[in-house]
Scaffold this motif. Structure first.
Motif, PDB file in Angstrom:
ATOM      1  N   TYR A  21      -6.965  -3.556   4.947  1.00 41.32           N
ATOM      2  CA  TYR A  21      -7.888  -3.632   6.068  1.00 41.32           C
ATOM      3  C   TYR A  21      -7.968  -5.053   6.571  1.00 41.32           C
ATOM      4  O   TYR A  21      -7.640  -6.003   5.870  1.00 41.32           O
ATOM      5  N   GLY A  75     -10.732  -4.991  12.263  1.00 36.25           N
ATOM      6  CA  GLY A  75     -11.434  -3.716  12.149  1.00 36.25           C
ATOM      7  C   GLY A  75     -10.531  -2.577  11.703  1.00 36.25           C
ATOM      8  O   GLY A  75     -11.013  -1.497  11.375  1.00 36.25           O
ATOM      9  N   SER A  76      -9.220  -2.820  11.678  1.00 33.19           N
ATOM     10  CA  SER A  76      -8.274  -1.776  11.256  1.00 33.19           C
ATOM     11  C   SER A  76      -8.361  -1.549   9.755  1.00 33.19           C
ATOM     12  O   SER A  76      -8.450  -2.497   8.977  1.00 33.19           O
ATOM     13  N   GLU A  77      -8.359  -0.284   9.357  1.00 35.89           N
ATOM     14  CA  GLU A  77      -8.287   0.114   7.956  1.00 35.89           C
ATOM     15  C   GLU A  77      -7.173   1.148   7.860  1.00 35.89           C
ATOM     16  O   GLU A  77      -7.186   2.138   8.574  1.00 35.89           O
ATOM     17  N   GLU A  79      -4.364   3.384   5.218  1.00 35.31           N
ATOM     18  CA  GLU A  79      -4.059   3.905   3.891  1.00 35.31           C
ATOM     19  C   GLU A  79      -2.637   4.447   3.902  1.00 35.31           C
ATOM     20  O   GLU A  79      -2.228   5.108   4.857  1.00 35.31           O
ATOM     21  N   ILE A  90      -7.443   4.891   8.941  1.00 35.19           N
ATOM     22  CA  ILE A  90      -8.554   5.680   8.420  1.00 35.19           C
ATOM     23  C   ILE A  90      -9.874   5.262   9.037  1.00 35.19           C
ATOM     24  O   ILE A  90     -10.900   5.841   8.768  1.00 35.19           O
ATOM     25  N   SER A  91      -9.840   4.216   9.868  1.00 29.10           N
ATOM     26  CA  SER A  91     -11.054   3.770  10.553  1.00 29.10           C
ATOM     27  C   SER A  91     -10.682   3.063  11.821  1.00 29.10           C
ATOM     28  O   SER A  91      -9.667   2.442  11.939  1.00 29.10           O
TER      29      SER A  91
END
Length: 91
Positions: A21, A75-77, A79, A90-91
């Motif tokens: 992230y 802000g990127s997450e 997986e 995922i976000s």
């Protein structure tokens, strides 16, 4: 690309990145990226001796699958898709 944080599970134990992230960078040398194997417990993560700052390039050498995602915004997450070199947001 700058600096990042990665756990010893990646850099010492050799596990692939499973979760990554990007937070707002703390300074101009910080990329904001943090990399985890996905096997870390909260207690493990809370112990600062289990992670360190690295050049993002160093972590990309450990796991080249992260490279296509490194320009994703703060802000990127992401997986890793199990059994692949792809990551999903995922976000």
């Amino acid at each position: 690309m700058g600096a990042c944080i990665a756990t010893d599970k990646i850099t010492v134990d050799g596990l692939p990145v499973h979760f990554m992230y990007r937070e707002k960078p703390l300074n101009e040398t910080d990329s904001g990226w943090q990399f985890f194997s996905g096997t870390e417990t909260q207690a493990y993560v809370d112990d600062s001796s289990n992670s360190a700052f690295y050049a993002v390039n160093t972590i990309a050498n450990y796991d080249p699958a992260i490279i296509p995602y490194l320009n994703y915004p703060v802000g990127s997450e992401l997986e890793r898709v199990e059994g692949s070199n792809e990551f999903i947001i995922i976000s």
